[in-house]
Scaffold this motif. Structure first.
Motif, PDB file in Angstrom:
ATOM      1  N   ASP A 234       0.837  -1.202   0.000  1.00  0.00           N
ATOM      2  CA  ASP A 234       0.000   0.000   0.000  1.00  0.00           C
ATOM      3  C   ASP A 234       0.871   1.251   0.000  1.00  0.00           C
ATOM      4  O   ASP A 234       1.400   1.662   1.032  1.00  0.00           O
ATOM      5  CB  ASP A 234      -0.937   0.001   1.210  1.00  0.00           C
ATOM      6  N   PHE A 235       1.006   1.862  -1.181  1.00  0.00           N
ATOM      7  CA  PHE A 235       1.819   3.080  -1.289  1.00  0.00           C
ATOM      8  C   PHE A 235       1.068   4.307  -0.798  1.00  0.00           C
ATOM      9  O   PHE A 235       1.610   5.413  -0.801  1.00  0.00           O
ATOM     10  CB  PHE A 235       2.294   3.275  -2.732  1.00  0.00           C
ATOM     11  N   ALA A 236      -0.199   4.124  -0.361  1.00  0.00           N
ATOM     12  CA  ALA A 236      -0.953   5.265   0.188  1.00  0.00           C
ATOM     13  C   ALA A 236      -0.339   5.755   1.496  1.00  0.00           C
ATOM     14  O   ALA A 236      -0.670   6.845   1.963  1.00  0.00           O
ATOM     15  CB  ALA A 236      -2.410   4.874   0.384  1.00  0.00           C
ATOM     16  N   ARG A 237       0.570   4.967   2.080  1.00  0.00           N
ATOM     17  CA  ARG A 237       1.203   5.422   3.321  1.00  0.00           C
ATOM     18  C   ARG A 237       2.229   6.523   3.068  1.00  0.00           C
ATOM     19  O   ARG A 237       2.724   7.140   4.001  1.00  0.00           O
ATOM     20  CB  ARG A 237       1.855   4.259   4.064  1.00  0.00           C
ATOM     21  N   TYR A 238       2.547   6.764   1.778  1.00  0.00           N
ATOM     22  CA  TYR A 238       3.546   7.793   1.456  1.00  0.00           C
ATOM     23  C   TYR A 238       2.875   8.991   0.793  1.00  0.00           C
ATOM     24  O   TYR A 238       1.951   8.818  -0.004  1.00  0.00           O
ATOM     25  CB  TYR A 238       4.601   7.234   0.493  1.00  0.00           C
ATOM     26  N   PRO A 239       3.393  10.195   1.079  1.00  0.00           N
ATOM     27  CA  PRO A 239       2.885  11.355   0.342  1.00  0.00           C
ATOM     28  C   PRO A 239       3.415  11.359  -1.092  1.00  0.00           C
ATOM     29  O   PRO A 239       4.490  10.799  -1.364  1.00  0.00           O
ATOM     30  CB  PRO A 239       3.455  12.545   1.130  1.00  0.00           C
ATOM     31  N   VAL A 240       2.659  11.963  -2.000  1.00  0.00           N
ATOM     32  CA  VAL A 240       3.124  12.121  -3.376  1.00  0.00           C
ATOM     33  C   VAL A 240       4.442  12.901  -3.350  1.00  0.00           C
ATOM     34  O   VAL A 240       4.590  13.865  -2.591  1.00  0.00           O
ATOM     35  CB  VAL A 240       2.044  12.849  -4.215  1.00  0.00           C
ATOM     36  N   GLY A 241       5.403  12.448  -4.125  1.00  0.00           N
ATOM     37  CA  GLY A 241       6.716  13.106  -4.143  1.00  0.00           C
ATOM     38  C   GLY A 241       7.759  12.304  -3.387  1.00  0.00           C
ATOM     39  O   GLY A 241       8.965  12.490  -3.561  1.00  0.00           O
ATOM     40  N   GLU A 242       7.310  11.372  -2.554  1.00  0.00           N
ATOM     41  CA  GLU A 242       8.256  10.555  -1.773  1.00  0.00           C
ATOM     42  C   GLU A 242       8.689   9.317  -2.568  1.00  0.00           C
ATOM     43  O   GLU A 242       8.022   8.910  -3.521  1.00  0.00           O
ATOM     44  CB  GLU A 242       7.583  10.136  -0.476  1.00  0.00           C
ATOM     45  N   SER A 243       9.795   8.735  -2.169  1.00  0.00           N
ATOM     46  CA  SER A 243      10.272   7.498  -2.805  1.00  0.00           C
ATOM     47  C   SER A 243      10.533   6.462  -1.737  1.00  0.00           C
ATOM     48  O   SER A 243      10.865   6.815  -0.602  1.00  0.00           O
ATOM     49  CB  SER A 243      11.594   7.747  -3.528  1.00  0.00           C
ATOM     50  N   VAL A 244      10.405   5.204  -2.099  1.00  0.00           N
ATOM     51  CA  VAL A 244      10.768   4.138  -1.169  1.00  0.00           C
ATOM     52  C   VAL A 244      11.546   3.078  -1.949  1.00  0.00           C
ATOM     53  O   VAL A 244      11.240   2.786  -3.100  1.00  0.00           O
ATOM     54  CB  VAL A 244       9.532   3.563  -0.431  1.00  0.00           C
ATOM     55  N   VAL A 245      12.573   2.574  -1.303  1.00  0.00           N
ATOM     56  CA  VAL A 245      13.488   1.646  -1.969  1.00  0.00           C
ATOM     57  C   VAL A 245      13.222   0.233  -1.463  1.00  0.00           C
ATOM     58  O   VAL A 245      13.007   0.017  -0.272  1.00  0.00           O
ATOM     59  CB  VAL A 245      14.950   2.072  -1.678  1.00  0.00           C
ATOM     60  N   LEU A 246      13.222  -0.709  -2.401  1.00  0.00           N
ATOM     61  CA  LEU A 246      13.160  -2.123  -2.037  1.00  0.00           C
ATOM     62  C   LEU A 246      14.603  -2.616  -2.044  1.00  0.00           C
ATOM     63  O   LEU A 246      15.326  -2.425  -3.036  1.00  0.00           O
ATOM     64  CB  LEU A 246      12.325  -2.876  -3.074  1.00  0.00           C
ATOM     65  N   GLU A 247      15.035  -3.203  -0.935  1.00  0.00           N
ATOM     66  CA  GLU A 247      16.426  -3.633  -0.890  1.00  0.00           C
ATOM     67  C   GLU A 247      16.551  -5.122  -0.609  1.00  0.00           C
ATOM     68  O   GLU A 247      15.626  -5.757  -0.123  1.00  0.00           O
ATOM     69  CB  GLU A 247      17.241  -2.788   0.105  1.00  0.00           C
ATOM     70  N   ASN A 248      17.708  -5.648  -0.942  1.00  0.00           N
ATOM     71  CA  ASN A 248      18.006  -7.068  -0.773  1.00  0.00           C
ATOM     72  C   ASN A 248      18.965  -7.221   0.401  1.00  0.00           C
ATOM     73  O   ASN A 248      20.128  -6.853   0.307  1.00  0.00           O
ATOM     74  CB  ASN A 248      18.637  -7.603  -2.059  1.00  0.00           C
TER      75      ASN A 248
END
Ligand code: C2O
Ligand code: CU
Length: 420
Positions: free
Chosen positions: A239-253
């Motif tokens: 659910d990307f609704a937890r972030y404001p528009v303009g923000e980024s989130v990284v998926l890491e290994n």
């Protein structure tokens, strides 16, 4: 193209130049000119026919991983498509909705052929699954993750996994995705030839697993980290609704090499969007666990040789003989007692053709709900013994089971099963 009873795909396997790293051209072995191969969409009950023409100068064989397929269309290691030849594969799609994939399986060449690009997604839907209120359409996205080594001149070098620092998602190195601030269904495939991955969001955000290799789980499972051995798949709702528009989130290994950046993929939240989707509490009714009448043990060894029960794959030797309808429990043992210090190590990734199995326990401990659904591939960690249960059916014929570290299977960590 379509006929009344089937959908036809015509694909060419050929060398193709693609842009994996920005500004560089890389030659890959591609299905249908695409890296990874084109996504095939199938519907339960409707046959898919794929005509594969081999325009490469190496043998190939195309296997539908996780598919319930007749032996002559299974893409067995010795059932080769010679250079210049065309083969027709028929997929009945009689199983439940699942994220499957197709890849090369030519004996001894599969590790290099898959590494060089012969892999693609095959998404099977059914009326039950499409009737659920899960995110769909443009919000339902396959993510094919794998490692690679790409030189500064763009060359894709075929080498050991600990020398592969580039993580690719859908054929691009560490890409970004523009997403809306809403829920997405992400179908995550580990198509790395020899690596496991452990994925988490850099901010620790939770997500919901809804499916594993063979289809929907009984119910959703909340996770913060998702580990996939080679060839395993999981579908998650984020659910990307937890972030404001303009923000980024990284998926890491978190299982990245020491020489490698952990970032696999970045999501940029660029817009808002309406979201009526939700994850229901009940996703599927799983079939009962088969009552086994036959038990077998399989020892996976790496030293001194990559073997199963001390034997190297021999296409002319039957290792297991069973019959349609027989229910079995297989105990798969990893002979290593611990992770070897300072040596690149990943769990073995055990896969059987034809059936979806259930994972019963690891060293006697029942597995958690994320592993309790329909599976076709399972990680076997050092020292571990994992029990799986399956019922053989309904196509008699020759099949194989093997480790999905493709270097291991290429070196013979594979057996032949004849279903009578
Ligand atoms: Cu994914 Cu025998 O293969
Ligand atoms: Cu292995």
């Amino acid at each position: 193209s379509r006929t009344d009873s089937s959908d036809l795909y015509q694909l060419r396997m050929a060398e193709t130049e693609v842009e994996i790293v920005k500004g560089l051209l890389t030659t890959v072995r591609a299905f249908g000119g695409c890296f990874p191969g084109p996504t095939i969409r199938a519907v339960k009950g409707r046959e898919v026919v794929v005509q594969q023409t081999n325009d490469l100068d190496v043998h190939t064989s195309v296997h539908l991983h996780g598919g319930h397929v007749r032996s002559q269309y299974d893409g067995l290691p010795m059932d080769l498509v010679e250079p210049g030849e065309t083969r027709e594969y028929r997929y009945p799609n009689e199983q439940v909705a699942a994220s499957l994939w197709y890849h090369d399986h030519a004996h001894g060449l599969e590790a290099e052929n898959v590494y060089r690009g012969l892999a693609g997604a095959y998404l099977l839907s059914d009326p039950h699954e499409s009737g659920l209120p899960l995110p769909g359409g443009e919000y339902d996205i396959p993510l094919l993750i794998r490692d690679a080594r790409i030189e500064t001149d763009g060359r894709l070098v075929y080498t050991d996994p600990y020398e592969c620092p580039h993580m690719l998602v859908n054929g691009k190195e560490r890409p970004y995705f523009e997403v809306a601030a809403r829920k997405y269904r992400l179908r995550v495939f580990n198509v790395s030839p020899n690596r496991h991955v452990s994925l988490r969001f850099a901010d620790g955000a939770p997500f919901t697993q809804i499916a594993s290799d063979g289809g929907l789980l009984a119910g959703p499972v909340e996770l913060h980290e998702l580990t996939l051995a080679g060839a395993e798949r999981a579908e998650i709702v984020v659910d990307f609704a937890r972030y404001p528009v303009g923000e980024s989130v990284v998926l890491e290994n978190t299982a990245a090499l020491e020489t490698e950046r952990p970032e696999v993929l970045r999501f940029d939240i660029t817009r808002t969007a309406e979201d009526r989707s939700r994850v229901p509490d009940v996703l599927a009714t799983l079939p009962p666990i088969p009552e086994a009448t036959v038990h077998r043990d399989f020892w996976l060894t790496t030293f001194p040789d990559t073997r199963i029960n001390g034997r190297k794959y021999d296409p002319d030797r039957t290792d297991v003989r069973t019959t349609v309808g027989t229910s079995e429990i297989w105990t798969i043992h990893n002979h290593l007692t611990r992770r070897p210090a300072g040596v690149f190590h990943a769990p073995h990734s055990f896969h059987t053709h034809l059936v979806r199995f259930r994972v019963l326990d690891r060293d006697g401990e029942p597995v958690g709900p994320a592993e309790a659904g329909l599976k076709d591939t399972v990680a076997i960690h050092p020292g571990e013994s994992v029990r799986i249960a399956m019922t053989w059916g309904e196509y008699p014929g020759e099949y194989v089971y093997h480790c999905h570290h493709l270097v291991h299977s290429s070196h013979g960590q594979m057996g032949r099963i004849d279903v009578l």
